[in-house]
Scaffold this motif. Structure first.
Motif, PDB file in Angstrom:
ATOM      1  N   VAL A 159       0.874  -1.180   0.000  1.00  0.00           N
ATOM      2  CA  VAL A 159       0.000   0.000   0.000  1.00  0.00           C
ATOM      3  C   VAL A 159       0.905   1.222   0.000  1.00  0.00           C
ATOM      4  O   VAL A 159       1.704   1.421   0.917  1.00  0.00           O
ATOM      5  N   LEU A 160       0.775   2.061  -1.026  1.00  0.00           N
ATOM      6  CA  LEU A 160       1.706   3.163  -1.234  1.00  0.00           C
ATOM      7  C   LEU A 160       1.175   4.499  -0.725  1.00  0.00           C
ATOM      8  O   LEU A 160       1.864   5.515  -0.837  1.00  0.00           O
ATOM      9  N   THR A 161      -0.014   4.492  -0.141  1.00  0.00           N
ATOM     10  CA  THR A 161      -0.661   5.727   0.283  1.00  0.00           C
ATOM     11  C   THR A 161      -0.871   5.750   1.784  1.00  0.00           C
ATOM     12  O   THR A 161      -0.766   4.723   2.466  1.00  0.00           O
ATOM     13  N   THR A 162      -1.200   6.925   2.286  1.00  0.00           N
ATOM     14  CA  THR A 162      -1.517   7.066   3.709  1.00  0.00           C
ATOM     15  C   THR A 162      -2.782   6.292   4.056  1.00  0.00           C
ATOM     16  O   THR A 162      -2.849   5.599   5.077  1.00  0.00           O
ATOM     17  N   ILE A 163      -3.778   6.399   3.214  1.00  0.00           N
ATOM     18  CA  ILE A 163      -5.042   5.675   3.429  1.00  0.00           C
ATOM     19  C   ILE A 163      -4.848   4.205   3.103  1.00  0.00           C
ATOM     20  O   ILE A 163      -4.235   3.856   2.087  1.00  0.00           O
ATOM     21  N   GLN A 164      -5.349   3.345   3.956  1.00  0.00           N
ATOM     22  CA  GLN A 164      -5.219   1.900   3.800  1.00  0.00           C
ATOM     23  C   GLN A 164      -6.555   1.288   3.349  1.00  0.00           C
ATOM     24  O   GLN A 164      -7.626   1.777   3.703  1.00  0.00           O
ATOM     25  N   PRO A 165      -6.497   0.208   2.579  1.00  0.00           N
ATOM     26  CA  PRO A 165      -7.747  -0.486   2.226  1.00  0.00           C
ATOM     27  C   PRO A 165      -8.342  -1.158   3.455  1.00  0.00           C
ATOM     28  O   PRO A 165      -7.620  -1.580   4.366  1.00  0.00           O
ATOM     29  N   GLY A 166      -9.669  -1.257   3.509  1.00  0.00           N
ATOM     30  CA  GLY A 166     -10.355  -1.925   4.606  1.00  0.00           C
ATOM     31  C   GLY A 166     -10.557  -3.399   4.319  1.00  0.00           C
ATOM     32  O   GLY A 166     -10.159  -3.915   3.270  1.00  0.00           O
ATOM     33  N   GLU A 167     -11.198  -4.081   5.224  1.00  0.00           N
ATOM     34  CA  GLU A 167     -11.411  -5.520   5.069  1.00  0.00           C
ATOM     35  C   GLU A 167     -12.268  -5.837   3.855  1.00  0.00           C
ATOM     36  O   GLU A 167     -11.994  -6.776   3.117  1.00  0.00           O
ATOM     37  N   ILE A 168     -13.325  -5.043   3.628  1.00  0.00           N
ATOM     38  CA  ILE A 168     -14.179  -5.315   2.473  1.00  0.00           C
ATOM     39  C   ILE A 168     -13.411  -5.096   1.180  1.00  0.00           C
ATOM     40  O   ILE A 168     -13.655  -5.771   0.167  1.00  0.00           O
ATOM     41  N   ASP A 169     -12.448  -4.153   1.199  1.00  0.00           N
ATOM     42  CA  ASP A 169     -11.637  -3.907   0.003  1.00  0.00           C
ATOM     43  C   ASP A 169     -10.793  -5.130  -0.354  1.00  0.00           C
ATOM     44  O   ASP A 169     -10.538  -5.395  -1.535  1.00  0.00           O
ATOM     45  N   LYS A 170     -10.358  -5.864   0.655  1.00  0.00           N
ATOM     46  CA  LYS A 170      -9.555  -7.067   0.390  1.00  0.00           C
ATOM     47  C   LYS A 170     -10.405  -8.121  -0.320  1.00  0.00           C
ATOM     48  O   LYS A 170      -9.935  -8.785  -1.255  1.00  0.00           O
ATOM     49  N   PHE A 171     -11.639  -8.253   0.097  1.00  0.00           N
ATOM     50  CA  PHE A 171     -12.538  -9.187  -0.586  1.00  0.00           C
ATOM     51  C   PHE A 171     -12.853  -8.693  -1.998  1.00  0.00           C
ATOM     52  O   PHE A 171     -12.913  -9.477  -2.950  1.00  0.00           O
ATOM     53  N   ASP A 172     -13.062  -7.383  -2.125  1.00  0.00           N
ATOM     54  CA  ASP A 172     -13.380  -6.818  -3.443  1.00  0.00           C
ATOM     55  C   ASP A 172     -12.203  -6.959  -4.402  1.00  0.00           C
ATOM     56  O   ASP A 172     -12.382  -7.181  -5.608  1.00  0.00           O
TER      57      ASP A 172
END
Length: 262
Positions: free
Chosen positions: A131-144
């Motif tokens: 992840v190259l940004t300050t904002i991180q993906p959430g759990e639903i993003d991992k499934f998506d």
């Protein structure tokens, strides 16, 4: 010596800028580059003559980078050196994009050229994994993201495109003939509200020496306008133009950028 067959978009310019020695820049008539100047422009009907010219110039390696429109062939323009290649070219034009590119690569290799991928010539075009940004993906993003990989793999069977938009494990848009920007533009008035992610990856099994998917700062702006939450790219499979600007734009617009391992 390296010859760059340059198409439209920012990739030929960024690749050329990253090389110590400038390549011989060539262009297919009808798909001339818009960010670099071509020294040689050739017609597909005169591919044989173009190959002879490359040989005479001392070219040993070829890289194809940038967008190239599928050309139409004028039989009256076919020259004697290209005539033996006509059956291969006709078969190529009747195939999907990946099949056509494979056929063109086969022709160049037949004449002794080494065909090299853009990211092989300039490895820094590929973003590092993570992840190259300050904002991180959430759990639903991992499934998506996992669903996005499945969708792109399914699209590959029909040679449709290399990207999609996923929300809550459902595909809400897929890339088609009109490209990534058009797909993202269709989401600007989406009925389901904001959220979801943009996923981009090469087609499984595609020849990565040409048509590797690419994003740049404009893609980030389009993703934000589509009200998506972030971008997921297959690690090692997507070229990122102007990476510092892309990361800065993601942070500014509140998006995550995840270069996901496979």
């Amino acid at each position: 010596m390296l010859a760059l067959i340059a198409g439209r978009g920012g990739l030929p310019h960024e690749l050329t800028r990253s090389l110590v020695k400038r390549p011989l820049i060539c262009a297919l008539m009808g798909s001339e580059p818009d960010q670099v100047d071509a020294e040689i422009t050739f017609r597909l009907e005169q591919l044989g003559s173009f190959i002879t010219r490359l040989k005479s110039a001392g070219v040993t390696e070829i890289c194809m980078a940038g967008g190239i429109a599928r050309p139409s062939v004028d039989p009256a323009q076919i020259d004697a050196e290209t005539l033996p290649l006509v059956p291969i070219l006709q078969a190529a034009l009747g195939q999907g994009d990946d099949g056509a590119l494979r056929a063109v690569i086969e022709i160049f290799e037949r004449f002794g050229f080494a065909v090299r991928a853009a990211h092989e010539v300039a490895p820094d075009l590929l973003a590092k994994e993570g992840v190259l940004t300050t904002i991180q993906p959430g759990e639903i993003d991992k499934f998506d993201a996992a669903r996005g990989a499945e969708v792109v793999a399914a699209m590959a069977a029909a040679d449709i495109g290399q990207s999609c938009a996923i929300r809550n494990r459902q595909a809400i848009a897929i890339e088609n003939l009109f490209g990534t920007d058009w797909m993202l533009a269709t989401l600007r008035q989406r009925p389901d509200g904001p959220g979801g992610l943009f996923y981009k990856a090469p087609k499984p099994g595609q020849d990565r020496r040409a048509d590797l998917p690419t994003i740049g700062p404009n893609t980030v702006e389009q993703v934000a306008a589509a009200q998506l939450s972030g971008l997921v790219l297959e690690a090692g499979g997507v070229i990122v133009l102007d990476q510092d600007t892309v990361i800065e734009a993601c942070n500014r617009l509140g998006l995550f950028l995840w270069v996901r391992g496979v």
